[in-house]
Design a protein around this motif. Structure first.
Motif, PDB file in Angstrom:
ATOM      1  N   GLU A 177       0.838  -1.194   0.000  1.00 28.98           N
ATOM      2  CA  GLU A 177       0.000   0.000   0.000  1.00 28.98           C
ATOM      3  C   GLU A 177       0.876   1.249   0.000  1.00 28.98           C
ATOM      4  N   ASN A 178       0.958   1.913  -1.128  1.00 29.55           N
ATOM      5  CA  ASN A 178       1.746   3.124  -1.271  1.00 29.55           C
ATOM      6  C   ASN A 178       0.809   4.327  -1.199  1.00 29.55           C
ATOM      7  N   PRO A 179       0.943   5.174  -0.185  1.00 31.93           N
ATOM      8  CA  PRO A 179       0.006   6.301  -0.051  1.00 31.93           C
ATOM      9  C   PRO A 179       0.033   7.237  -1.251  1.00 31.93           C
ATOM     10  N   TRP A 180       1.157   7.292  -1.974  1.00 30.39           N
ATOM     11  CA  TRP A 180       1.237   8.180  -3.127  1.00 30.39           C
ATOM     12  C   TRP A 180       0.393   7.676  -4.293  1.00 30.39           C
ATOM     13  N   ARG A 181       0.025   6.401  -4.256  1.00 28.80           N
ATOM     14  CA  ARG A 181      -0.766   5.850  -5.353  1.00 28.80           C
ATOM     15  C   ARG A 181      -2.227   5.649  -4.965  1.00 28.80           C
ATOM     16  N   GLN A 182      -2.592   6.108  -3.779  1.00 27.41           N
ATOM     17  CA  GLN A 182      -3.978   5.975  -3.345  1.00 27.41           C
ATOM     18  C   GLN A 182      -4.795   7.158  -3.858  1.00 27.41           C
ATOM     19  N   SER A 183      -5.982   6.870  -4.343  1.00 24.38           N
ATOM     20  CA  SER A 183      -6.809   7.883  -4.998  1.00 24.38           C
ATOM     21  C   SER A 183      -7.227   9.004  -4.050  1.00 24.38           C
ATOM     22  N   HIS A 184      -7.344   8.685  -2.758  1.00 22.85           N
ATOM     23  CA  HIS A 184      -7.835   9.709  -1.834  1.00 22.85           C
ATOM     24  C   HIS A 184      -6.788  10.767  -1.501  1.00 22.85           C
ATOM     25  N   LEU A 185      -5.507  10.535  -1.857  1.00 23.30           N
ATOM     26  CA  LEU A 185      -4.481  11.525  -1.542  1.00 23.30           C
ATOM     27  C   LEU A 185      -4.741  12.821  -2.304  1.00 23.30           C
ATOM     28  N   ARG A 186      -5.068  12.686  -3.576  1.00 19.39           N
ATOM     29  CA  ARG A 186      -5.334  13.883  -4.376  1.00 19.39           C
ATOM     30  C   ARG A 186      -6.530  14.658  -3.810  1.00 19.39           C
ATOM     31  N   ALA A 187      -7.564  13.924  -3.414  1.00 16.40           N
ATOM     32  CA  ALA A 187      -8.743  14.582  -2.845  1.00 16.40           C
ATOM     33  C   ALA A 187      -8.386  15.268  -1.532  1.00 16.40           C
ATOM     34  N   ARG A 188      -7.542  14.629  -0.728  1.00 16.34           N
ATOM     35  CA  ARG A 188      -7.159  15.222   0.557  1.00 16.34           C
ATOM     36  C   ARG A 188      -6.346  16.494   0.339  1.00 16.34           C
ATOM     37  N   LEU A 189      -5.475  16.483  -0.648  1.00 18.46           N
ATOM     38  CA  LEU A 189      -4.692  17.687  -0.929  1.00 18.46           C
ATOM     39  C   LEU A 189      -5.588  18.824  -1.406  1.00 18.46           C
ATOM     40  N   GLN A 190      -6.635  18.485  -2.141  1.00 21.09           N
ATOM     41  CA  GLN A 190      -7.556  19.510  -2.611  1.00 21.09           C
ATOM     42  C   GLN A 190      -8.428  20.057  -1.487  1.00 21.09           C
ATOM     43  N   GLN A 191      -8.919  19.148  -0.632  1.00 15.88           N
ATOM     44  CA  GLN A 191      -9.889  19.532   0.384  1.00 15.88           C
ATOM     45  C   GLN A 191      -9.251  20.142   1.631  1.00 15.88           C
ATOM     46  N   ARG A 192      -8.003  19.719   1.928  1.00 20.15           N
ATOM     47  CA  ARG A 192      -7.419  20.135   3.199  1.00 20.15           C
ATOM     48  C   ARG A 192      -6.162  20.977   3.033  1.00 20.15           C
ATOM     49  N   ALA A 193      -5.965  21.499   1.837  1.00 21.62           N
ATOM     50  CA  ALA A 193      -4.789  22.344   1.614  1.00 21.62           C
ATOM     51  C   ALA A 193      -4.803  23.549   2.554  1.00 21.62           C
ATOM     52  N   GLY A 194      -5.997  24.025   2.896  1.00 21.50           N
ATOM     53  CA  GLY A 194      -6.105  25.171   3.800  1.00 21.50           C
ATOM     54  C   GLY A 194      -5.600  24.889   5.195  1.00 21.50           C
ATOM     55  N   ASP A 195      -5.481  23.609   5.561  1.00 25.62           N
ATOM     56  CA  ASP A 195      -4.991  23.266   6.896  1.00 25.62           C
ATOM     57  C   ASP A 195      -3.583  23.788   7.124  1.00 25.62           C
ATOM     58  N   LEU A 196      -2.773  23.776   6.064  1.00 27.83           N
ATOM     59  CA  LEU A 196      -1.394  24.253   6.216  1.00 27.83           C
ATOM     60  C   LEU A 196      -1.368  25.751   6.506  1.00 27.83           C
ATOM     61  N   GLY A 197      -2.216  26.510   5.790  1.00 25.51           N
ATOM     62  CA  GLY A 197      -2.261  27.948   6.023  1.00 25.51           C
ATOM     63  C   GLY A 197      -2.769  28.295   7.402  1.00 25.51           C
ATOM     64  N   ALA A 198      -3.730  27.489   7.908  1.00 22.16           N
ATOM     65  CA  ALA A 198      -4.255  27.725   9.249  1.00 22.16           C
ATOM     66  C   ALA A 198      -3.226  27.359  10.312  1.00 22.16           C
ATOM     67  N   ARG A 199      -2.397  26.389   9.988  1.00 23.37           N
ATOM     68  CA  ARG A 199      -1.413  25.912  10.968  1.00 23.37           C
ATOM     69  C   ARG A 199      -0.179  26.815  11.009  1.00 23.37           C
ATOM     70  N   VAL A 200       0.247  27.289   9.843  1.00 24.32           N
ATOM     71  CA  VAL A 200       1.436  28.147   9.744  1.00 24.32           C
ATOM     72  C   VAL A 200       0.961  29.529   9.307  1.00 24.32           C
ATOM     73  N   LYS A 201       0.818  30.404  10.259  1.00 30.10           N
ATOM     74  CA  LYS A 201       0.194  31.702  10.000  1.00 30.10           C
ATOM     75  C   LYS A 201       1.214  32.713   9.485  1.00 30.10           C
ATOM     76  N   GLY A 202       0.765  33.532   8.544  1.00 33.47           N
ATOM     77  CA  GLY A 202       1.593  34.614   8.054  1.00 33.47           C
ATOM     78  C   GLY A 202       2.656  34.216   7.052  1.00 33.47           C
ATOM     79  N   GLN A 203       2.557  33.015   6.462  1.00 33.25           N
ATOM     80  CA  GLN A 203       3.559  32.560   5.498  1.00 33.25           C
ATOM     81  C   GLN A 203       2.887  32.051   4.228  1.00 33.25           C
TER      82      GLN A 203
END
Length: 622
Positions: A283-309
């Motif tokens: 099971e390679n996480p890079w080849r799992q279909s849900h990774l792309r969806a997670r990057l699309q849906q939760r990309a904002g998590d990084l901005g919320a976690r690291v403020k001002g960058q």
């Protein structure tokens, strides 16, 4: 143009299948006339493509083909497990070979001791018919070359003398040669091989791209579904398989093909099974279909976690999206071997570099603990490189492996954070060149760790401060409030100067390429968000641990915010230090001195920061 195995970045231009034998085998064939003994070392336990390209075979079988073409009747073989054997064992000439074995050896299949082995070798070398003797796994004939036992010394001395006195006959191959197969050239006593004109040492290299192409073409012949694929499409699969298996033996390639068959991998995705074979993970996480969806849906998590960058977060997301699409290193033609992503975080301290690395681990691998952090200040000495990959063979602890390589073999899917890279010794940095180029490291035990499914992140504070060479005093090169474009230029120039002129490793900077991400100083708006987040963390922890609800009076919150966010030189970490000193410590002291029952609500109605230590005024709500 000939592509070299040591420059994988230029290997996409596939070499055509060459007719005939590899150079090292032709060397053996052409020097049969002048040497009585041969030492083959290196990749001797692999499989090899026969000269006609029709099958994969072992080295003794390949040597027998050469000997047979030169008029030899048979080839005797010996190893410590299978004992004595003979080629050909079947087919034309088998009866003659067995007859010769019965005449020269005291029975096939037996495992003679060294004294008896001397007699067997002597009988073959002095025989009137054309035959040869192969000593397979000869590296294991002695425990230590530096401390030979009496029988071992006598055996090797006998073989050395036999090489000098071997009977020379007429013809193109006048000797009945003794052939040693060893792992390393130094596995035999030096006095047997070094400077001995009767012994020829021949290195057997790992398979190059052409070898892997020919092997791939053979291995797909029986692959399910291959028969219905057009020739052009089939050749693409062969080429992809050969490129992806860079650094592998042909025997390992055969294992990949078998694993793919058993796992019912579609024929056109055979090359993808190389990573599965190397990593031992299906099971390679890079080849799992849900990774792309997670990057699309939760990309904002990084901005919320690291403020001002916003710039740093956007750059990191670009690298992750590229990795998720399988395009990392696409321009090199060898995208499957290099790390999935490489980032170099630089800028002031306390601005979120480590926090962003943790966020990436959480976003991609679903677990913040998928971050492996190595503090480079602990690797500032020249010998510290051994901690990464383990001590060299022969040194204490070499069998324990390395801190980095062991961790990557246990979990190849992770973010690897090399913190404060400028503090590492240049010899440690040299190890990163192989990781960035080939995506792998081999430790002191000979085991290989792969980085092809990981994300590498380097952090640095270069460009923020500089020590005066005369006084030793640190002075700031950039200050809070400086425009970001000027911060960016100053930091990048400092990084370039450090790698080019101070440590003289421009090649490492070249491997990192355009993946340098400069962080800005924390601005006032981001500082206030960080402050409120940290205060909320304190309140939540007190409620969870002690069941006490803590509220802050509005004016207290305002005063604390002002005190904690005035000096932003140390970024979020500096804000945290102030919150700890001005709120956490006095609150902990107050709750410790006057314990409150669970369910109590208290309000911080005032505080005296001038007292030593600072004190809070707590009002228990009725």
């Amino acid at each position: 143009m000939t592509m070299t195995e040591h420059a994988p970045a230029t290997e996409p231009e596939l070499a055509p299948s060459a007719a005939g034998s590899p150079g090292w085998l032709r060397e053996f064939a052409t020097t049969l006339s002048v040497h009585s003994q041969f030492v083959f070392h290196g990749n001797v336990h692999d499989q090899f493509v026969t000269a006609d390209g029709g099958r994969l075979t072992s080295l003794p079988a390949l040597l027998w083909e050469v000997l047979r073409e030169n008029g030899f009747t048979c080839l005797f073989t010996y190893d410590q497990i299978d004992g004595l054997g003979v080629r050909p064992a079947a087919g034309p000439g088998a009866d003659k070979a067995k007859l010769a074995a019965g005449r020269l050896l005291n029975g096939l299949g037996r495992t003679p001791d060294l004294t008896e082995l001397q007699q067997d070798i002597s009988a073959v070398v002095g025989a009137g018919e054309r035959c040869a003797f192969v000593l397979a796994h000869a590296s294991r004939l002695s425990l230590r070359n530096s401390d030979l036992g009496a029988k071992e010394r006598d055996f090797f001395l006998f073989c050395a003398k036999l090489g000098v006195n071997a009977l020379r006959r007429g013809g193109a191959a006048p000797y009945n040669p003794v052939i040693w197969l060893v792992d390393n050239e130094g596995d035999l006593p030096n006095w047997l091989t070094v400077g001995n004109a009767h012994v020829r040492s021949i290195a057997v290299p790992p398979p190059d791209l052409g070898d892997r192409q020919r092997a791939a073409a053979l291995l797909i012949e029986d692959y399910e579904g291959a028969e219905s694929v057009a020739a052009e499409a089939k050749q693409k699969v062969v080429d992809a398989f050969a490129v992806e298996s860079h650094g592998m033996t042909l025997d390992a390639m055969a294992g990949v093909a078998q694993l793919a068959q058993e796992s019912r991998v579609p024929f056109d995705r055979l090359a993808e099974s190389v990573a599965t074979y190397r990593l031992g993970v299906i099971e390679n996480p890079w080849r799992q279909s849900h990774l792309r969806a997670r990057l699309q849906q939760r990309a904002g998590d990084l901005g919320a976690r690291v403020k001002g960058q916003p710039q740093a977060v956007a750059k990191a997301l670009d690298v992750l999206k590229r990795a998720a699409m399988g395009l990392s290193g696409a321009h090199t033609g060898k995208p499957g071997t290099r790390p999935r992503g490489v980032l170099f975080f630089a800028g002031p301290t306390g601005v979120g570099k480590t926090e962003l690395a943790k966020g990436i681990a959480q976003l991609v691998y679903g677990d913040e603990s998928a971050l492996l952090r190595l503090d480079m200040s602990e690797f500032s000495e020249s010998h510290a490189a051994d901690r990464l990959i383990g001590s060299p063979p022969g040194y204490v602890g070499h069998d324990a492996g390395g801190q980095l390589t062991n961790a990557m073999r246990r979990q190849p899917f992770r973010v690897v954070l090399f913190d404060e890279i400028e503090k590492a010794h240049p010899l440690v940095l040299d190890k990163f060149l192989q990781i960035l180029e080939d995506g792998r490291l081999t430790d002191g035990r000979g085991d290989t760790a792969y980085f092809s499914e990981s994300i590498l992140i380097f952090t640095s504070n270069l460009g923020v401060q500089k020590k005066d060479p005369k006084t030793g005093v640190l002075r700031n090169l950039i200050e809070p409030g400086l425009a970001f474009d000027k911060v960016d230029v100053a930091v990048r120039e400092a990084i370039s100067d450090h790698f080019r002129y101070e440590i003289k490793r421009p090649e490492l900077l070249n491997r990192i390429g355009d993946n340098i991400v400069v962080f800005d100083f924390i601005g006032q708006a981001a500082a206030e968000m960080i402050f409120f987040g940290q205060v909320a963390n304190v309140r939540n922890l007190v409620a969870a641990e002690h069941g006490v609800s803590v509220e802050l009076a509005e004016w207290v919150t305002g005063a604390l915010k002002k005190d904690c966010t005035t000096d932003l030189t140390f970024g979020g970490r500096g804000i945290g230090n102030q919150v700890e000193a001005r709120l956490v410590n006095p609150l902990a002291r107050a709750l410790f001195d006057e314990p409150l029952p669970r369910g109590t609500r208290v309000t911080v109605s005032g505080f005296d920061q001038r007292s030593t230590p600072p004190a809070l005024e707590l009002v228990v709500d009725e």
